[in-house]
Design an enzyme around this catalytic site. Structure first.
Site, PDB file in Angstrom:
ATOM      1  CB  ALA A  32      11.635 -34.555 -21.711  1.00  0.00           C
ATOM      2  CG  LEU A  33      10.563 -40.437 -19.382  1.00  0.00           C
ATOM      3  CD1 LEU A  33      10.512 -41.947 -19.197  1.00  0.00           C
ATOM      4  CD2 LEU A  33       9.244 -39.799 -18.960  1.00  0.00           C
ATOM      5  CG  HIS A  37       8.812 -38.216 -15.728  1.00  0.00           C
ATOM      6  ND1 HIS A  37       9.683 -37.313 -16.291  1.00  0.00           N
ATOM      7  CD2 HIS A  37       7.574 -37.694 -15.900  1.00  0.00           C
ATOM      8  CE1 HIS A  37       9.009 -36.308 -16.799  1.00  0.00           C
ATOM      9  NE2 HIS A  37       7.725 -36.505 -16.567  1.00  0.00           N
ATOM     10  CD  GLU A 151       1.144 -34.699  -3.228  1.00  0.00           C
ATOM     11  OE1 GLU A 151       1.999 -34.024  -2.598  1.00  0.00           O
ATOM     12  OE2 GLU A 151       0.281 -35.397  -2.669  1.00  0.00           O
ATOM     13  NE  ARG A 190       6.971 -25.915 -19.864  1.00  0.00           N
ATOM     14  CZ  ARG A 190       5.912 -26.705 -19.815  1.00  0.00           C
ATOM     15  NH1 ARG A 190       5.828 -27.586 -18.834  1.00  0.00           N
ATOM     16  NH2 ARG A 190       4.957 -26.627 -20.724  1.00  0.00           N
TER      17      ARG A 190
END
Length: 283
Positions: A32-33, A37, A151, A190
């Protein structure tokens, strides 16, 4: 763009590249890039000759079966995005659960010197055993020179550093800054599941973190924590799970601050049934 589904195949390809003295970067993802990403992938491409992007929704790091089942799986779209970044220097490893776990879908047990018991570890039973298991497995299969992690999952980043240290794994772990949407919301797979009203409300999380950072310079830790908790207690849509001010290195919550240590604020918030996490350096 080649998509590999078997560990032996990707391992052989990487070995042949290494034999040609090419450097290998790894970007582990659950698919689900999004642009966050892709920022990791671009960083890896800048540092290495070739980059392996793994796409695998790891069942052992989910403590909620419903969350695992609903997690978006968009491999075809993911590959198309990666092709736009670089169609020649990226290899995709999209294994099945069977290829990774060989019929025994269980986590290895790890001791991360207590890092695993803070924040996320208190609310997601067994989560970091699952993370450690899959990342260690990818390191063993791909044997990258460098591996890249965002991060946003800062606790995970520290745990992977500990994994590499304790198991003497010959890989350099690179932490990359949180990639945010224009409204400040930390990018996450999400986010695509947020209903419109919750998506509109979600930037409040980062706004609150930024305000907490300002307050951290002039108020006590307890005052900052109380202020954040009050902000969410009166919010109509967002429900605070935790807000913690912790030592950046040990991840242990702190009651008092000193000028000699580095601190970070960590937060987890529910937007309806979607759990969002974020963090920010405080000093």
């Amino acid at each position: 763009m080649e998509v590999y589904s078997e560990k032996q195949h990707i391992s052989n390809v990487v070995s042949s590249l290494k034999a040609k003295r090419q450097t290998i970067g790894l970007v582990p993802t659950m698919g689900a890039l999004h642009e966050g990403h892709l920022a990791l992938v671009r960083k890896a491409l800048g540092d290495n000759d070739m980059v392996v992007v793994s796409v695998f929704v790891n069942p052992t790091q989910f403590d909620n079966i419903d969350d695992l089942e609903k997690y978006p799986r968009t491999l075809k779209h993911d590959v198309a995005l990666l092709e736009e970044v670089d169609s020649e220097r990226i290899l995709v490893y999209a294994p099945s659960v069977e290829d990774i776990y060989e019929g025994n879908t269980m986590s290895q047990k790890f001791d991360f010197d207590g890092l695993e018991y803070e924040m996320e570890g208190k609310f997601r039973s067994g989560h970091f055993d699952g993370v450690g298991t899959i990342v260690k497995r990818f390191f063993e299969i791909i044997k990258p020179h460098k591996a890249y992690f965002g991060e946003k999952d800062f606790q995970q980043l520290q745990i992977i550093n500990k994994l590499v240290e304790k198991y003497n794994i010959p890989v350099t772990v690179i932490g990359c800054e949180i990639y945010r949407e224009a409204n400040g919301l930390a990018m996450s797979s999400r986010n695509t599941r947020l209903k419109p009203e919750y998506r509109e409300a979600a930037p409040f999380i980062y706004e609150t973190l930024m305000a907490a950072k300002d307050k951290f310079g002039i108020k006590s830790v307890s005052e900052v924590v109380e202020w954040v908790e009050n902000q969410f207690s009166s919010h109509e849509l967002l429900r605070l799970e935790y807000f913690v001010v912790a030592d950046t290195n040990t991840l242990k919550p702190v009651d008092e601050k000193t000028s000699k240590k580095s601190y970070r604020a960590f937060i987890a918030v529910y937007a309806d049934d979607i759990r969002l996490i974020d963090n920010i350096a405080l000093n």
